[in-house]
Design a protein around this motif. Structure first.
Motif, PDB file in Angstrom:
ATOM      1  N   ASN A 168      23.957   1.047 -54.951  1.00 32.59           N
ATOM      2  CA  ASN A 168      24.788   0.694 -53.794  1.00 32.59           C
ATOM      3  C   ASN A 168      25.380   1.974 -53.191  1.00 32.59           C
ATOM      4  OD1 ASN A 168      26.402  -0.736 -51.958  1.00 32.59           O
ATOM      5  ND2 ASN A 168      28.084  -0.866 -53.425  1.00 32.59           N
ATOM      6  N   THR A 169      24.491   2.780 -52.607  1.00 33.44           N
ATOM      7  CA  THR A 169      24.922   4.094 -52.105  1.00 33.44           C
ATOM      8  C   THR A 169      24.399   4.368 -50.697  1.00 33.44           C
ATOM      9  OG1 THR A 169      22.969   5.011 -53.242  1.00 33.44           O
ATOM     10  CG2 THR A 169      25.088   5.208 -54.369  1.00 33.44           C
ATOM     11  N   PHE A 170      24.075   3.285 -49.959  1.00 32.53           N
ATOM     12  CA  PHE A 170      23.481   3.427 -48.620  1.00 32.53           C
ATOM     13  C   PHE A 170      24.241   4.445 -47.754  1.00 32.53           C
ATOM     14  CE2 PHE A 170      22.994   1.977 -44.170  1.00 32.53           C
ATOM     15  CZ  PHE A 170      21.613   1.987 -44.066  1.00 32.53           C
ATOM     16  N   GLY A 171      25.550   4.344 -47.747  1.00 40.22           N
ATOM     17  CA  GLY A 171      26.346   5.245 -46.894  1.00 40.22           C
ATOM     18  C   GLY A 171      27.091   6.295 -47.697  1.00 40.22           C
ATOM     19  N   ALA A 172      26.677   6.492 -48.971  1.00 39.63           N
ATOM     20  CA  ALA A 172      27.438   7.402 -49.834  1.00 39.63           C
ATOM     21  C   ALA A 172      27.098   8.853 -49.531  1.00 39.63           C
ATOM     22  CB  ALA A 172      27.178   7.070 -51.302  1.00 39.63           C
ATOM     23  N   ASN A 173      27.555   9.310 -48.377  1.00 40.33           N
ATOM     24  CA  ASN A 173      27.431  10.729 -48.054  1.00 40.33           C
ATOM     25  C   ASN A 173      28.787  11.243 -47.591  1.00 40.33           C
ATOM     26  OD1 ASN A 173      27.700  10.654 -45.038  1.00 40.33           O
ATOM     27  ND2 ASN A 173      25.871   9.373 -45.201  1.00 40.33           N
ATOM     28  N   LEU A 216      33.110  11.499 -53.509  1.00 40.22           N
ATOM     29  CA  LEU A 216      31.704  11.137 -53.420  1.00 40.22           C
ATOM     30  C   LEU A 216      31.096  11.085 -54.820  1.00 40.22           C
ATOM     31  CD1 LEU A 216      29.543  10.512 -51.324  1.00 40.22           C
ATOM     32  CD2 LEU A 216      28.958  12.936 -51.303  1.00 40.22           C
ATOM     33  N   LYS A 217      31.517  12.025 -55.649  1.00 40.44           N
ATOM     34  CA  LYS A 217      31.010  12.085 -57.029  1.00 40.44           C
ATOM     35  C   LYS A 217      31.331  10.774 -57.757  1.00 40.44           C
ATOM     36  CE  LYS A 217      31.065  15.338 -60.920  1.00 40.44           C
ATOM     37  NZ  LYS A 217      31.677  14.687 -62.071  1.00 40.44           N
ATOM     38  N   GLU A 218      32.576  10.332 -57.655  1.00 41.89           N
ATOM     39  CA  GLU A 218      32.958   9.074 -58.337  1.00 41.89           C
ATOM     40  C   GLU A 218      32.145   7.899 -57.805  1.00 41.89           C
ATOM     41  OE1 GLU A 218      37.643   9.109 -59.190  1.00 41.89           O
ATOM     42  OE2 GLU A 218      37.112   9.854 -57.198  1.00 41.89           O
ATOM     43  N   GLU A 252      23.682  17.263 -51.418  1.00 41.52           N
ATOM     44  CA  GLU A 252      24.841  16.893 -52.233  1.00 41.52           C
ATOM     45  C   GLU A 252      24.608  15.534 -52.914  1.00 41.52           C
ATOM     46  OE1 GLU A 252      28.400  16.434 -49.904  1.00 41.52           O
ATOM     47  OE2 GLU A 252      29.709  16.627 -51.665  1.00 41.52           O
ATOM     48  N   GLN A 253      24.073  14.569 -52.146  1.00 33.03           N
ATOM     49  CA  GLN A 253      23.806  13.245 -52.717  1.00 33.03           C
ATOM     50  C   GLN A 253      22.800  13.349 -53.858  1.00 33.03           C
ATOM     51  OE1 GLN A 253      22.906  11.921 -48.514  1.00 33.03           O
ATOM     52  NE2 GLN A 253      23.641   9.965 -49.302  1.00 33.03           N
ATOM     53  N   VAL A 254      21.741  14.102 -53.616  1.00 30.29           N
ATOM     54  CA  VAL A 254      20.661  14.233 -54.599  1.00 30.29           C
ATOM     55  C   VAL A 254      21.184  14.873 -55.884  1.00 30.29           C
ATOM     56  CG1 VAL A 254      18.511  15.475 -55.071  1.00 30.29           C
ATOM     57  CG2 VAL A 254      18.814  14.284 -52.896  1.00 30.29           C
ATOM     58  N   LEU A 255      21.965  15.950 -55.740  1.00 32.65           N
ATOM     59  CA  LEU A 255      22.438  16.667 -56.928  1.00 32.65           C
ATOM     60  C   LEU A 255      23.361  15.789 -57.778  1.00 32.65           C
ATOM     61  CD1 LEU A 255      23.050  20.301 -55.596  1.00 32.65           C
ATOM     62  CD2 LEU A 255      21.158  19.442 -57.002  1.00 32.65           C
ATOM     63  N   LEU A 256      24.092  14.905 -57.124  1.00 30.84           N
ATOM     64  CA  LEU A 256      25.026  14.067 -57.876  1.00 30.84           C
ATOM     65  C   LEU A 256      24.314  13.004 -58.707  1.00 30.84           C
ATOM     66  CD1 LEU A 256      27.925  13.617 -55.302  1.00 30.84           C
ATOM     67  CD2 LEU A 256      28.054  14.762 -57.525  1.00 30.84           C
ATOM     68  N   TYR A 270      20.574  18.653 -44.021  1.00 28.34           N
ATOM     69  CA  TYR A 270      20.010  19.070 -45.306  1.00 28.34           C
ATOM     70  C   TYR A 270      21.110  19.132 -46.374  1.00 28.34           C
ATOM     71  CZ  TYR A 270      17.812  22.135 -48.780  1.00 28.34           C
ATOM     72  OH  TYR A 270      17.328  22.668 -49.946  1.00 28.34           O
ATOM     73  N   ASP A 271      22.207  19.777 -46.049  1.00 26.35           N
ATOM     74  CA  ASP A 271      23.286  19.944 -47.035  1.00 26.35           C
ATOM     75  C   ASP A 271      23.894  18.624 -47.457  1.00 26.35           C
ATOM     76  OD1 ASP A 271      23.134  22.659 -47.279  1.00 26.35           O
ATOM     77  OD2 ASP A 271      24.580  23.060 -45.669  1.00 26.35           O
ATOM     78  N   ILE A 272      24.027  17.714 -46.506  1.00 26.59           N
ATOM     79  CA  ILE A 272      24.624  16.416 -46.817  1.00 26.59           C
ATOM     80  C   ILE A 272      23.756  15.685 -47.836  1.00 26.59           C
ATOM     81  CG2 ILE A 272      25.070  14.135 -45.817  1.00 26.59           C
ATOM     82  CD1 ILE A 272      26.052  15.695 -43.278  1.00 26.59           C
ATOM     83  N   VAL A 273      22.439  15.690 -47.608  1.00 27.36           N
ATOM     84  CA  VAL A 273      21.546  14.976 -48.524  1.00 27.36           C
ATOM     85  C   VAL A 273      21.439  15.715 -49.861  1.00 27.36           C
ATOM     86  CG1 VAL A 273      19.221  14.090 -48.863  1.00 27.36           C
ATOM     87  CG2 VAL A 273      20.263  13.979 -46.606  1.00 27.36           C
TER      88      VAL A 273
END
Ligand code: THG
Length: 785
Positions: A61-66, A77-79, A129-133, A124-127
């Protein structure tokens, strides 16, 4: 391993998340991603229900989690992402079956340049961050409901450069069969396959039946597993709630037909439930159906795709400073308007692809390449050919290019192949291979043929095959290398037997000789007969273009000479295009050439007054672009470019109006409703109203319902205009109107925007529907006088 099953086993995804969350108690305006933390049990139950129904995949459930969309969330965002992943893992543990967890990544929610302000690097940076988390805890990354292919490209690169997980991509398509930013299904498939994703497809948009042409097109061009997640039919409003109109039996029957044609990953989107997935599990076969895979050579811009070899593809050579003093200086000065005009002129003259070369001594070539690629792709929809001998410039061009480019070039030298092939593989280019190596350009055709074979063989080590290679047998000038001119023609014939396409810089042949056009077009004819697919040439040379038209008839490419005849008729009406063609203000506005608009507007003011210019040039131009948008011949980026250019023209014209606010009529309050960040339509309405003498109070975009009410009390307007561009935000328009209507004697409300119809406007109790800016003026005149 998931990768081993892809394309073999028919795999089932989960269904809608939003619908399920609403049923559990998600309220309008709440941030759905916060529920991962506040109501983990809801999420675990939903995942569990999909798993028990038979899903092989569950989606976090992370559709908008950026970081942009979660800016105001009361958790980090991490939590949010960690708890979302945790909930999926808990459900999987509880059910105790093997299943893949997909990290869900939806659109960033802010438009990229040139439609919005988000840059490629920011996306690029926004995504990233999501990927690394999440990367260490999930099994794959799913980009879904994407509507801008350029954003998808930034996302894929962010994922690929920061993890090794499989990547699935699904985009949504509008009723015109294109994504919001104008990409065709073929373009999406071509660009994403080039970038090396693992599955590609369509989600949301429409129901399974309406998606038929889109799914079939994807199946016909994709080498990759095809994924679909349609909605449960079309939405309809019942008692203010959205319902979807087909049953799960209907849904399953429809998607089964696609499975039989080779779709291999199937799930659901809006309106689907665990019951849908359960029936899918019972209905669908376990194995995927076999598909015929095509191996076409396709090059793409952000919107359109061209197949090489189908007929002659003209590559325009003029974005190249060699021999052009002014263009050299312009590139050094970072003045790109000349470049942009050259691009547009070549497109108008009939080029299919544009070569982009910015090689000037002393220039920062990677930077110049990036800037020019960005500028050019904003004004033309043609695929580009990135031309440089500077490896860094080639890579930068490939990275910031919106599409799947031709890459000019590699040659038979080991160091060239070892440095260029990795770039081509990573960004998915179509590579041009020059038949020269450490010994230079061989005299004889046979030796050039050997180099071509060497290039093709070496490319395979990098996973690059014949369908991504175009060979250049190299033509030199007949003034110095006369004996070799025919060797090149012979080499083209030989190379064609290798199953690759061919390219030649045709104009090279005539350097240093008089009447170059005559030699160029004669040589072109000879080379086309030998099998040349992609002439690099000057499309402004209309006689040369005419030779191609004629060749296409005589070579049976142009069946029944249909194009030839059509062009003949057109040409008798149209003036020829030349490099010196001056653009009219109308063309400048329609094309969105910002660098030219100020001067052209001032020039018009020498002959006409502002009102005349608005009525006879600007409004007709906007209408034409708007009609094109509706018909699907103009896409959102162009629409916005054009509107912004118009705004600049209006700014000039406004200087000539009386600044005396006493005499202004109104006021009129304008707002783009809550949730909608597309304000270009409203901006146009604003400038047009102002130019007709109305005082406009502009509340901006994404305006909260309460703010509109406050503004009413503060300004006591005589008219309120509300705009919404997206289907999803029409709901907040309805809410805004409902709240305004509670005020006694509130002024009339007019509404407009791409998704509205007169019927819908009536349904949500608007007083007026304005189909465009001009109609909003008519309404304002009627209401206010
Ligand atoms: N193969 C590949 N790429 C190439 C070439 C090739 N790229 C560059 C070149 N050759 C093809 N492009 C051009 C561009 C311009 C001209 C010729 C080939 C040209 N220019 C005029 C001059 O220099 O005199 C100037 C034109 C003007 O000012 O209008 O002739 O072979 N893969």
């Amino acid at each position: 391993m998931l990768q081993d099953r892809l394309g073999k086993d028919l795999l089932i995804f989960d269904g809608a998340m939003g619908t399920q969350l609403q049923e559990k108690g998600l309220k309008a305006g709440e941030i759905p991603e916060m529920l991962n933390i506040t109501h983990p049990k809801w999420l675990q139950d939903i995942h569990e229900a999909y798993l028990r129904a038979g899903a092989d995949f569950i989606t976090t459930n992370t559709f908008g989690a950026n970081r942009l969309k979660m800016k105001e969330a009361p958790a980090s965002l991490k939590e949010i992402i960690e708890s979302a992943v945790h909930n999926a893992k808990e459900a999987r543990k509880k059910v105790g079956k093997e299943a893949y967890i997909a990290l869900d990544i939806g659109p960033i929610g802010s438009l990229m340049e040139p439609m919005g302000t988000l840059t490629f690097d920011e996306a690029y940076d926004i995504v990233k961050e999501q990927v690394l988390l999440a990367k260490d805890e999930v099994d794959l990354i799913l980009f879904e409901t994407m509507s801008d292919l350029y954003e998808v490209k930034a996302g894929i690169l962010a994922a690929k450069e920061n993890c090794d997980l499989p990547i699935f991509v699904t985009m949504t398509f509008e009723a015109n069969g294109r994504t919001l930013s104008g990409s065709t299904p073929t373009t999406m498939v071509n660009v994403c396959s080039g970038l090396g994703v693992d599955a590609i497809g369509v989600n949301c948009s429409l129901g399974p039946d309406e998606l038929k042409p889109i799914i079939e097109e994807i199946l016909s061009v994709s080498h990759l597993p095809v994924m679909i997640q349609p909605n449960a039919g079309l939405p309809c409003l019942v008692d203010g709630h959205t319902h979807f109109d087909i049953t799960r039996e209907h849904y399953c029957a429809s998607v089964l037909a696609y499975a039989k044609k080779g779709v291999s990953i199937i799930g659901g989107c809006c309106g689907t439930t665990p019951a849908f997935i359960e029936l899918l599990k019972q209905t669908l076969p376990r194995q995927t159906a076999l598909r015929k895979i095509s191996n076409k050579t396709l090059v793409s811009s952000g919107t359109d795709t061209i197949e090489l070899g189908k007929t002659i593809t003209v590559c325009g050579e003029r974005l190249n400073p060699t021999g052009k003093k002014k263009l050299k200086q312009a590139l050094l000065d970072q003045q790109y308007d000349r470049v942009v005009l050259e691009a547009i002129n070549q497109e108008r003259a009939g080029a299919h692809v544009l070569d982009v070369n910015v090689g000037v001594p002393g220039i920062d070539e990677p930077l110049a390449m990036k800037n020019v690629i960005k500028m050019v792709q904003e004004v033309v929809t043609l695929p580009l050919q990135i031309d440089s001998s500077n490896i860094e410039a080639l890579e930068t061009g490939c990275r910031y290019y919106n599409g799947r480019p031709l890459v000019n070039s590699v040659n038979g030298k080991m160091e060239s192949m070892e440095s260029i092939f990795p770039i081509v593989k990573k960004y998915g280019g179509i590579i041009i291979g020059l038949t020269l190596d450490d010994r230079g350009i061989p005299d004889r055709a046979e030796d050039r043929f050997e180099i071509a074979k060497k290039i093709i063989a070496k490319a395979k080590d990098y996973g690059i095959y014949e369908d991504s290679i175009v060979i250049d047998c190299l033509v030199l000038t007949a003034s110095a290398k006369q004996s070799e001119v025919m060797e090149t023609i012979k080499a083209v014939q030989m190379v064609k037997t290798l199953g690759v396409h061919t390219v030649l810089g045709v104009s090279n042949v005539s350097f240093g000789l008089p009447d170059r056009p005559l030699l160029n077009r004669t040589y072109l004819t000879m080379a086309m007969t030998a099998g040349l697919d992609l002439p690099i040439m000057n499309p402004m040379d209309q006689e040369m273009m005419a030779v191609i038209d004629a060749f296409n008839v005589l070579h049976h490419n142009d069946v029944d000479a249909a194009c030839y005849i059509e062009r003949h008729v057109e040409q008798t009406k149209k003036p020829p295009v030349s490099s010196n063609t001056v653009f009219t203000l109308k063309e400048i506005v329609m094309r969105g050439i910002k660098d030219e608009v100020v001067l052209a507007t001032r020039k018009q003011l020498e002959e006409k007054n502002a009102m005349e210019i608005i009525n006879t040039i600007l409004i007709p131009a906007l209408e034409e672009v708007g009609n094109g948008f509706e018909k699907g011949t103009v896409f959102l980026p162009q629409l916005i470019q054009s509107a912004e250019t118009t705004k600049m023209a209006f700014e000039i014209l406004k200087e000539t109006f009386k600044k005396d606010t006493e005499t202004l009529k109104g006021p009129i309050v304008l707002a783009t409703v809550e949730g909608d960040i597309h304000d270009i339509g409203k901006n146009i309405v604003k400038v047009v109203l102002e130019s007709y003498g109305f005082l406009v109070i502009d509340l901006g975009r994404d305006v909260k319902v309460e703010k509109v009410v406050e503004a009413y009390h503060q300004y006591q307007p005589k008219l309120i205009g509300l705009s919404a561009l997206m289907t999803t935000t029409v709901v907040s328009m309805e809410k805004t109107i409902a709240l305004l209507k509670q005020i006694e004697h509130v002024c009339p409300i007019m509404v407009g925007g791409a998704v509205l119809t007169p019927e819908y406007a009536q349904q949500i109790h608007a007083d007026y529907y304005a189909k465009d800016a001009l109609q909003s003026v008519e309404i304002a005149q009627k209401v206010i006088g």
